[in-house]
Design an enzyme around this catalytic site. Structure first.
Site, short mmCIF file in Angstrom:
data_model
loop_
_atom_site.label_atom_id
_atom_site.label_comp_id
_atom_site.label_asym_id
_atom_site.label_seq_id
_atom_site.Cartn_x
_atom_site.Cartn_y
_atom_site.Cartn_z
CB SER A 13 -0.92 -0.07 1.21
OG SER A 13 -1.90 0.94 1.15
CG HIS A 40 -3.99 -0.72 -1.28
ND1 HIS A 40 -3.92 -0.68 0.10
CD2 HIS A 40 -4.57 -1.90 -1.59
CE1 HIS A 40 -4.43 -1.79 0.60
NE2 HIS A 40 -4.82 -2.56 -0.40
CG ASP A 133 -5.82 -5.14 2.33
OD1 ASP A 133 -6.38 -6.19 2.69
OD2 ASP A 133 -5.82 -4.72 1.16
#
Lengths: 190, 275
Positions: A13, A40, A133
């Site tokens: 991310s 992401h 996540d």
């Protein structure tokens, strides 16, 4: 069981791009594994990301398409705005259902789905990020017999995601970005 | 697994139950996504065991309906992929304008956000008065929402941005009235939309259209079912009619590849060039 290649799934991310750019040049061109990257990002930078990673890699880099079989020595990128799943026949599926951990693609979704399809024949590597996540997915990968690896939080631009994973998931190995390519080359040979 | 997941084999048992008892056929859906959703519902509804989950589905028709509605994906937004709507404006609407009467089928429309988006395009092109949009979905619950034409007010900022990126020049807020936490879309947009149940797996063609829109539905189907549904679409299109798919869907390597030609842009819009 078919003779599907080994699978490496990398999830990142915020700050995740940097370790990916560090590890790509070190991968061997004949890597006997498929690499799947779930990062992401804003959907607008789609083609830019593929180009950026291609420039750093001896292996072909492409966006994963639905129904496409996973091939060795290939780097696949999860498309923006879809969850990426893997079928037990080792092909990709896309899913545009609700975001998970405020993210689509979600790293958890892909890790868990890969664990169901690949069992012990995979490694999941979780990188820098600012949310949670990936942790649940790492647990599923571990429970299915796969290997779990996390970026050393001290080297991460955002250390929250790798720290959460180390706290809550069974992590087999903690890696510096400079060690990741050799690790992947080694896992793929097993 | 520690999270007590239901196996792919157990999911197939449930899908067979749903088919035999209630007539909904999910057996040709791509397994990974449906497994995930069946497992998600199992956890959300806190069943202690697979046996109890299965018993509830078999014995309680109301719950079986919930199961059907929950395992299908109903995520949508207005003017999703603005460049797609721009292509509809500039490349498809000018052709549709030449017909005396325009028939559009929006298959798998979910709660209708994209249907209203298309109605706005037709309105702005001054074509809505001579058009009818058949908006269909397998899920009766989402069609009821679509009929109401009420969407969350909190989404309107994003939708307005999408609308402008798609080439919209009007004030987006002129298309709805704010009503507590909902935006109620204008009656004149909804009156040319017919919301109706249709199951792409089991139901046939019901008309001939100049445009079929089916976005992010085929990704949930097996290759075999994709081919069947694409043949249904092909058979339901007039010569030179348009077929529009989701941004990651394609007609390449399918049963109808040779009959269609993709428009010259990067959007997922094809034209039927061969009967």
């Amino acid at each position: 069981m078919t003779t599907a290649p080994y699978l490496i799934v990398i999830g990142g991310s915020a700050g995740g791009l940097h370790p990916i750019l560090t590890l790509l040049p070190g991968l061997v061109a004949s890597l006997p594994a498929a690499i799947l990257i779930v990062l992401h990002r804003q959907s607008h930078y789609e083609s830019v990301l593929t180009d950026l990673l291609s420039a750093k890699s001896a292996l072909p880099v492409k966006e994963a398409s639905e129904k496409e079989p996973l091939l060795p020595a290939t780097i696949y990128i999860a498309p923006a705005d879809y969850h990426l799943l893997i079928e037990t026949d080792h092909t990709f599926s896309l899913d545009d259902s609700e975001k998970v951990n405020f993210s689509r693609p979600s790293i958890d979704v892909t890790f868990t789905s890969a664990a169901l399809a690949y069992g012990s024949r995979m490694t999941a590597l979780l990188l820098s990020g600012a949310n949670t996540d990936g942790t649940e997915g790492l647990i599923d990968v571990h429970d299915a017999g796969g290997t779990t690896a996390v970026q050393d939080p001290a080297t991460a631009d955002s250390d929250y995601m790798p720290r959460q994973a180390i706290l809550h998931a069974p992590v087999d190995i903690i890696l510096q970005p400079s060690e990741m390519a050799a690790f992947i080359n080694r896992m793929a040979e097993v | 697994m520690s999270r007590n997941l239901i196996s792919e084999q157990e999911v197939s048992l449930l899908l067979n139950d749903i088919l035999e008892r209630y007539g909904y056929d999910f057996t040709e859906y791509a397994p990974a996504s449906i497994n995930r959703r069946v497992n998600h519902l199992y956890q959300v509804d806190r069943f202690p065991s697979f046996a109890e989950y299965r018993y509830r589905i078999i014995s309680d028709p109301a719950y079986a309906l919930r199961f059907v509605e929950e395992i299908t994906v109903n995520v949508t937004e207005m003017f999703r992929d603005p460049s797609f709507y721009q292509a509809l404006r500039t490349q498809v609407l000018p052709v549709l304008a030449t017909y005396p009467f325009i028939r559009v089928w929006h298959a798998g429309c979910s709660t209708g956000e994209e249907v209203y988006s298309f109605a706005i395009l037709l309105k702005e092109a001054k074509l809505l008065h001579k058009a009818v949009i058949y908006a269909t979905d397998i899920n009766a619950g989402v069609l009821e929402k679509g009929r109401k034409g009420m969407f969350r007010l909190s989404q309107m900022q994003q939708y307005s941005r999408n609308y402008m990126e798609s080439g919209g020049r009007e004030d987006f807020s002129s298309y709805y009235t704010a009503n507590y936490e909902y935006a109620k879309f204008r009656e004149d947009l909804g009156e040319k939309i017919i919301f109706s149940p249709h199951n792409l797996v089991t139901d046939g063609s019901f008309n001939e259209f100049q445009l079929i829109i089916c976005r992010n539905v085929l990704i949930y189907f097996s290759k075999k079912l994709q081919d069947r549904v694409l043949t249904l679409f092909s058979d339901s299109l007039e010569q030179l009619g348009f077929l529009a798919l989701g941004s990651k869907e394609t007609l390449n390597f399918t049963s109808v590849t040779g009959k269609f030609k993709q428009l010259e842009n990067r959007e997922k819009i094809w034209r039927k060039v061969q009967l």
